[in-house]
Design an enzyme around this catalytic site. Structure first.
Site, PDB file in Angstrom:
ATOM      1  N   GLN A 250     -65.500 -25.469  61.582  1.00 57.47           N
ATOM      2  CA  GLN A 250     -65.676 -26.525  60.569  1.00 57.47           C
ATOM      3  C   GLN A 250     -64.958 -26.161  59.275  1.00 57.47           C
ATOM      4  O   GLN A 250     -64.455 -27.040  58.563  1.00 57.47           O
ATOM      5  CB  GLN A 250     -67.160 -26.806  60.315  1.00 57.47           C
ATOM      6  CG  GLN A 250     -67.864 -27.431  61.513  1.00 57.47           C
ATOM      7  CD  GLN A 250     -67.154 -28.646  62.089  1.00 57.47           C
ATOM      8  OE1 GLN A 250     -66.825 -29.590  61.373  1.00 57.47           O
ATOM      9  NE2 GLN A 250     -66.874 -28.624  63.394  1.00 57.47           N
TER      10      GLN A 250
ATOM     11  N   HIS B 135     -61.307 -27.465  58.449  1.00 55.76           N
ATOM     12  CA  HIS B 135     -60.987 -28.853  58.109  1.00 55.76           C
ATOM     13  C   HIS B 135     -60.391 -28.991  56.722  1.00 55.76           C
ATOM     14  O   HIS B 135     -59.502 -29.810  56.490  1.00 55.76           O
ATOM     15  CB  HIS B 135     -62.254 -29.716  58.140  1.00 55.76           C
ATOM     16  CG  HIS B 135     -62.550 -30.246  59.506  1.00 55.76           C
ATOM     17  ND1 HIS B 135     -61.750 -31.160  60.119  1.00 55.76           N
ATOM     18  CD2 HIS B 135     -63.552 -29.985  60.368  1.00 55.76           C
ATOM     19  CE1 HIS B 135     -62.246 -31.445  61.309  1.00 55.76           C
ATOM     20  NE2 HIS B 135     -63.350 -30.737  61.487  1.00 55.76           N
TER      21      HIS B 135
ATOM     22  N   GLU C 216     -74.433 -32.088  57.229  1.00 59.64           N
ATOM     23  CA  GLU C 216     -73.810 -33.037  58.157  1.00 59.64           C
ATOM     24  C   GLU C 216     -74.092 -32.593  59.602  1.00 59.64           C
ATOM     25  O   GLU C 216     -74.531 -33.378  60.425  1.00 59.64           O
ATOM     26  CB  GLU C 216     -72.300 -33.050  57.887  1.00 59.64           C
ATOM     27  CG  GLU C 216     -71.534 -33.960  58.811  1.00 59.64           C
ATOM     28  CD  GLU C 216     -70.035 -33.756  58.722  1.00 59.64           C
ATOM     29  OE1 GLU C 216     -69.593 -32.641  58.366  1.00 59.64           O
ATOM     30  OE2 GLU C 216     -69.301 -34.712  59.038  1.00 59.64           O
ATOM     31  N   HIS C 217     -73.812 -31.315  59.894  1.00 61.97           N
ATOM     32  CA  HIS C 217     -74.093 -30.759  61.224  1.00 61.97           C
ATOM     33  C   HIS C 217     -75.091 -29.616  61.082  1.00 61.97           C
ATOM     34  O   HIS C 217     -74.920 -28.763  60.204  1.00 61.97           O
ATOM     35  CB  HIS C 217     -72.840 -30.136  61.864  1.00 61.97           C
ATOM     36  CG  HIS C 217     -71.651 -31.034  61.931  1.00 61.97           C
ATOM     37  ND1 HIS C 217     -70.621 -30.969  61.033  1.00 61.97           N
ATOM     38  CD2 HIS C 217     -71.327 -32.010  62.809  1.00 61.97           C
ATOM     39  CE1 HIS C 217     -69.704 -31.864  61.353  1.00 61.97           C
ATOM     40  NE2 HIS C 217     -70.111 -32.522  62.415  1.00 61.97           N
TER      41      HIS C 217
ATOM     42  N   ASP D 248     -67.613 -33.049  68.043  1.00 62.48           N
ATOM     43  CA  ASP D 248     -66.483 -33.558  67.249  1.00 62.48           C
ATOM     44  C   ASP D 248     -65.544 -34.408  68.098  1.00 62.48           C
ATOM     45  O   ASP D 248     -64.905 -35.333  67.609  1.00 62.48           O
ATOM     46  CB  ASP D 248     -65.668 -32.384  66.684  1.00 62.48           C
ATOM     47  CG  ASP D 248     -66.253 -31.832  65.401  1.00 62.48           C
ATOM     48  OD1 ASP D 248     -67.159 -32.469  64.836  1.00 62.48           O
ATOM     49  OD2 ASP D 248     -65.791 -30.760  64.959  1.00 62.48           O
TER      50      ASP D 248
ATOM     51  N   HIS E 109     -93.572 -74.405  45.566  1.00 65.29           N
ATOM     52  CA  HIS E 109     -93.742 -73.675  46.825  1.00 65.29           C
ATOM     53  C   HIS E 109     -95.054 -74.115  47.491  1.00 65.29           C
ATOM     54  O   HIS E 109     -95.093 -74.405  48.683  1.00 65.29           O
ATOM     55  CB  HIS E 109     -93.810 -72.149  46.575  1.00 65.29           C
ATOM     56  CG  HIS E 109     -92.491 -71.500  46.343  1.00 65.29           C
ATOM     57  ND1 HIS E 109     -91.686 -71.801  45.281  1.00 65.29           N
ATOM     58  CD2 HIS E 109     -91.832 -70.539  47.048  1.00 65.29           C
ATOM     59  CE1 HIS E 109     -90.603 -71.058  45.324  1.00 65.29           C
ATOM     60  NE2 HIS E 109     -90.661 -70.292  46.398  1.00 65.29           N
TER      61      HIS E 109
HETATM   62  N1  LIG Z   1     -66.654 -36.564  58.236  1.00 67.15           N
HETATM   63  C1  LIG Z   1     -65.809 -36.836  59.213  1.00 67.15           C
HETATM   64  O1  LIG Z   1     -66.162 -37.409  60.204  1.00 67.15           O
HETATM   65  C2  LIG Z   1     -64.384 -36.430  59.094  1.00 67.15           C
HETATM   66  C3  LIG Z   1     -63.510 -36.596  60.186  1.00 67.15           C
HETATM   67  C4  LIG Z   1     -62.182 -36.275  60.012  1.00 67.15           C
HETATM   68  C5  LIG Z   1     -61.736 -35.811  58.777  1.00 67.15           C
HETATM   69  N2  LIG Z   1     -62.646 -35.654  57.773  1.00 67.15           N
HETATM   70  C6  LIG Z   1     -62.249 -35.232  56.444  1.00 67.15           C
HETATM   71  O2  LIG Z   1     -61.279 -36.187  56.002  1.00 67.15           O
HETATM   72  C7  LIG Z   1     -60.418 -35.556  55.096  1.00 67.15           C
HETATM   73  C8  LIG Z   1     -58.978 -35.876  55.476  1.00 67.15           C
HETATM   74  O3  LIG Z   1     -58.191 -35.596  54.362  1.00 67.15           O
HETATM   75  P1  LIG Z   1     -56.616 -35.697  54.373  1.00 67.15           P
HETATM   76  O4  LIG Z   1     -56.142 -35.454  52.994  1.00 67.15           O
HETATM   77  O5  LIG Z   1     -56.093 -34.828  55.464  1.00 67.15           O
HETATM   78  O6  LIG Z   1     -56.277 -37.184  54.846  1.00 67.15           O
HETATM   79  P2  LIG Z   1     -56.616 -38.631  54.221  1.00 67.15           P
HETATM   80  O7  LIG Z   1     -56.034 -39.610  55.170  1.00 67.15           O
HETATM   81  O8  LIG Z   1     -58.039 -38.711  53.896  1.00 67.15           O
HETATM   82  O9  LIG Z   1     -55.811 -38.706  52.853  1.00 67.15           O
HETATM   83  C9  LIG Z   1     -54.412 -38.782  52.820  1.00 67.15           C
HETATM   84  C10 LIG Z   1     -54.018 -39.734  51.705  1.00 67.15           C
HETATM   85  O10 LIG Z   1     -54.500 -39.241  50.458  1.00 67.15           O
HETATM   86  C11 LIG Z   1     -53.679 -39.763  49.432  1.00 67.15           C
HETATM   87  N3  LIG Z   1     -53.423 -38.737  48.415  1.00 67.15           N
HETATM   88  C12 LIG Z   1     -53.062 -37.467  48.630  1.00 67.15           C
HETATM   89  N4  LIG Z   1     -52.878 -36.841  47.439  1.00 67.15           N
HETATM   90  C13 LIG Z   1     -53.123 -37.752  46.469  1.00 67.15           C
HETATM   91  C14 LIG Z   1     -53.110 -37.711  45.049  1.00 67.15           C
HETATM   92  N5  LIG Z   1     -52.811 -36.597  44.380  1.00 67.15           N
HETATM   93  N6  LIG Z   1     -53.428 -38.823  44.377  1.00 67.15           N
HETATM   94  C15 LIG Z   1     -53.775 -39.961  45.034  1.00 67.15           C
HETATM   95  N7  LIG Z   1     -53.790 -40.048  46.384  1.00 67.15           N
HETATM   96  C16 LIG Z   1     -53.481 -38.958  47.092  1.00 67.15           C
HETATM   97  C17 LIG Z   1     -52.389 -40.192  50.064  1.00 67.15           C
HETATM   98  O11 LIG Z   1     -52.249 -41.555  49.894  1.00 67.15           O
HETATM   99  C18 LIG Z   1     -52.530 -39.872  51.544  1.00 67.15           C
HETATM  100  O12 LIG Z   1     -52.049 -40.929  52.356  1.00 67.15           O
HETATM  101  C19 LIG Z   1     -60.777 -34.065  55.134  1.00 67.15           C
HETATM  102  O13 LIG Z   1     -61.613 -33.781  54.021  1.00 67.15           O
HETATM  103  C20 LIG Z   1     -61.572 -33.898  56.422  1.00 67.15           C
HETATM  104  O14 LIG Z   1     -62.535 -32.863  56.353  1.00 67.15           O
HETATM  105  C21 LIG Z   1     -63.940 -35.970  57.892  1.00 67.15           C
HETATM  106  N1  LIG Z   2     -65.929 -32.140  62.190  1.00 67.63           N
HETATM  107  C1  LIG Z   2     -65.393 -33.383  61.668  1.00 67.63           C
HETATM  108  C2  LIG Z   2     -66.518 -34.141  60.992  1.00 67.63           C
HETATM  109  O1  LIG Z   2     -67.071 -33.418  59.994  1.00 67.63           O
HETATM  110  C3  LIG Z   2     -64.815 -34.271  62.697  1.00 67.63           C
HETATM  111  C4  LIG Z   2     -63.618 -33.761  63.414  1.00 67.63           C
HETATM  112  C5  LIG Z   2     -62.478 -34.415  63.689  1.00 67.63           C
HETATM  113  N2  LIG Z   2     -61.686 -33.582  64.403  1.00 67.63           N
HETATM  114  C6  LIG Z   2     -62.338 -32.471  64.588  1.00 67.63           C
HETATM  115  N3  LIG Z   2     -63.509 -32.548  63.949  1.00 67.63           N
HETATM  116 ZN   LIG Z   3     -64.526 -30.868  63.192  1.00 68.60          ZN
END
Ligand SMILES: NC(=O)c1ccc[n+]([C@@H]2O[C@H](COP(=O)([O-])OP(=O)(O)OC[C@H]3O[C@@H](n4cnc5c(N)ncnc54)[C@H](O)[C@@H]3O)[C@@H](O)[C@H]2O)c1
Ligand SMILES: N[C@H](CO)Cc1c[nH]c[nH+]1
Ligand SMILES: [Zn+2]
Length: 423
Positions: free
Chosen positions: A251, A254, A320-321, A354, A413
């Site tokens: 985790q 990520h 969350e988990h 996941d 009413h």
């Molecule tokens: N909880 C869940 O189920 C789950 C599942 C998958 C991913 N996640 C989380 O989602 C997140 C994914 O993040 P990511 O960044 O890889 O992808 P993202 O798609 O969330 O964000 C990317 C976008 O952020 C914007 N961005 C980047 N820098 C910027 C800035 N300085 N100003 C304004 N906009 C900006 C851009 O437009 C870009 O397209 C991670 O935190 C991951 O842990 C959570």
């Molecule tokens: N652990 C993430 C949710 O917190 C979900 C995810 C996507 N890919 C792998 N893991």
């Molecule tokens: Zn994960």
């Protein structure tokens, strides 16, 4: 990494552990500006932000046909695995479809009916990593609920991410747009020339995505604010420290803001977990991100005076988990109310959920598990109550209704009841 005794945590340490907002508040200003510009300039703002934040000159914003083509063209073995995950997710979510019902309550016929929201937007993250699994988790429950139009937005990439696009298509999306971050949330909320507005937006993302969802809330519905990943492992002396460490590292990879915790009453196990984390981290591809996650205020290996205290600690964290790796996991689970998803025993790694067991991985973070669960079929349904009274049933309630109406000073009413009994 050192083991920390929970008895020695200061109030400030505890606050830092239990506040995992991940910089979302700091991103609100930027998100607000981006949303305003998308509302004013539409598609041209989406193109400008794709250049600025994603380094991509995009032509068409809509890539629905490309997603369909990706599903035909990706490696067949990879496609089969996406389909296996999709089938398992669909099977689990189909059990969540509620039935409409009517029932007599002393002659009052009352019931509920459930209907899908018509148009939803699903954000599929894709900035620093590719998340075909999150596409499945967002789209399939909406499809099972019967949503008429599922629009998906995912960040643009210099080379199209065909795996994520294929997953988006396989899961059942109707329209696919290449746009990420706050601008994508604005487009799904308010529409542009190309993107038509939706009524509810779901899906995880980074701080800009989460801040934008908080900004548009009110104009459209949103799901839970799912931020950086979190895991708490509650372990007793029977746990394997290498497996506890492996789940935490998974985790942690990520996001530098991910929060990963082990809590145990066994001092030897706590030390063995820290040793295993140190030993395994150097072998991982995303070593830097993992190290940053472990260095965060909300992460660590904690020693409690009893297993009961460890369970209480997990409950207060509301992760969350939650993974329980102990002799009697079911007994410990009985004392947990606040967790997005629980993983019991050594053969139930969080990574299994996941991707492929069937449960949803879009789950509440930052303590929101105290008040809500993760994405489900219900996320995409609205409920309506239905009622029918006959003369006798209304007569039974007549005095109660008219008395309460008059008490509230709402004479009309009361009259609307009495009129039905005038000869
Ligand atoms: N909880 C869940 O189920 C789950 C599942 C998958 C991913 N996640 C989380 O989602 C997140 C994914 O993040 P990511 O960044 O890889 O992808 P993202 O798609 O969330 O964000 C990317 C976008 O952020 C914007 N961005 C980047 N820098 C910027 C800035 N300085 N100003 C304004 N906009 C900006 C851009 O437009 C870009 O397209 C991670 O935190 C991951 O842990 C959570
Ligand atoms: N652990 C993430 C949710 O917190 C979900 C995810 C996507 N890919 C792998 N893991
Ligand atoms: Zn994960």
């Amino acid at each position: 990494m050192d083991v920390q005794e929970t008895a020695e945590l200061s109030p400030a340490d505890r606050r830092a552990l239990f506040d995992r907002s991940g910089g979302v508040e700091d991103a609100r200003g930027t998100a607000h500006e981006i949303i305003d510009r998308v509302r004013e300039e539409g598609d041209s703002a989406l193109r400008a932000y794709a250049t600025e934040f994603d380094g991509c000159e995009i032509g068409n914003i809509e890539i629905t046909a490309e997603a369909a083509r990706a599903a035909d063209e990706i490696d067949p073995e990879l496609k089969a695995h996406i389909e296996t995950a999709a089938e398992n997710i669909r099977a689990f979510h189909e059990t969540q479809l509620p039935e409409d019902w009517r029932q007599s309550f002393d002659g009052r016929e009352l019931g509920r009916r459930f209907r899908p929201i018509e148009r939803v937007g699903v954000y599929t993250p894709g900035g620093t990593a590719s998340y075909p699994s999150s596409a499945l988790m967002g789209i399939i429950p909406a499809d099972v609920a019967g949503v008429d139009h599922i629009a998906v937005a995912t960040p643009p990439a210099k080379t199209l991410d065909t795996t994520t696009l294929a997953a988006i298509h396989i899961a059942g999306a109707d329209s696919v747009y290449q746009s990420g971050g706050a601008q994508a949330i604005a487009a799904l909320a308010y529409g542009t020339e190309t993107v038509s507005a939706t009524e509810k937006i779901v899906g995880p993302g980074n701080r800009f995505v989460t801040a934008a969802k908080a900004e548009v809330q009110g104009d459209v519905e949103i799901d839970v604010l799912a931020g950086p990943s979190e895991l708490v492992v509650v372990a007793d002396e029977t746990a394997d420290p290498a497996l506890v460490a492996a789940d935490m590292i998974a985790q942690a990879e990520h996001d530098p803001d991910a929060a990963v915790v082990a809590v145990t009453d066994d001092a030897a196990l706590a030390t063995a977990i820290t040793d295993a984390i140190d030993a395994q981290t150097g072998n991982r591809a995303r070593e830097e991100i993992i190290r940053e996650s472990f260095a965060g205020d909300a992460s660590g290996v904690f020693l409690t005076r009893s297993l009961s205290e460890a369970v209480l600690f997990a409950e207060e964290y509301a992760p969350e988990h939650l993974s329980i790796q102990a002799d009697d996991e079911e007994a410990l689970l009985e004392r947990i109310d606040s967790a997005g998803s629980v993983f019991l025993g050594p053969y139930t790694p969080v990574a299994a959920g996941d991707y492929a067991t069937g449960t949803n991985h879009v789950l509440p973070t930052n303590g929101r598990a105290r008040v809500t669960g993760g994405l489900s079929v219900e996320t995409f349904l609205r409920s309506t109550t239905v009622q029918r009274l006959d003369r006798a049933a209304l007569s039974d309630l007549r005095a109660t209704i008219t008395t309460l109406a008059e008490t509230e000073g709402l004479e009309a009413h009361a009259a609307s009841i009495d009129q039905r009994f005038e000869e």
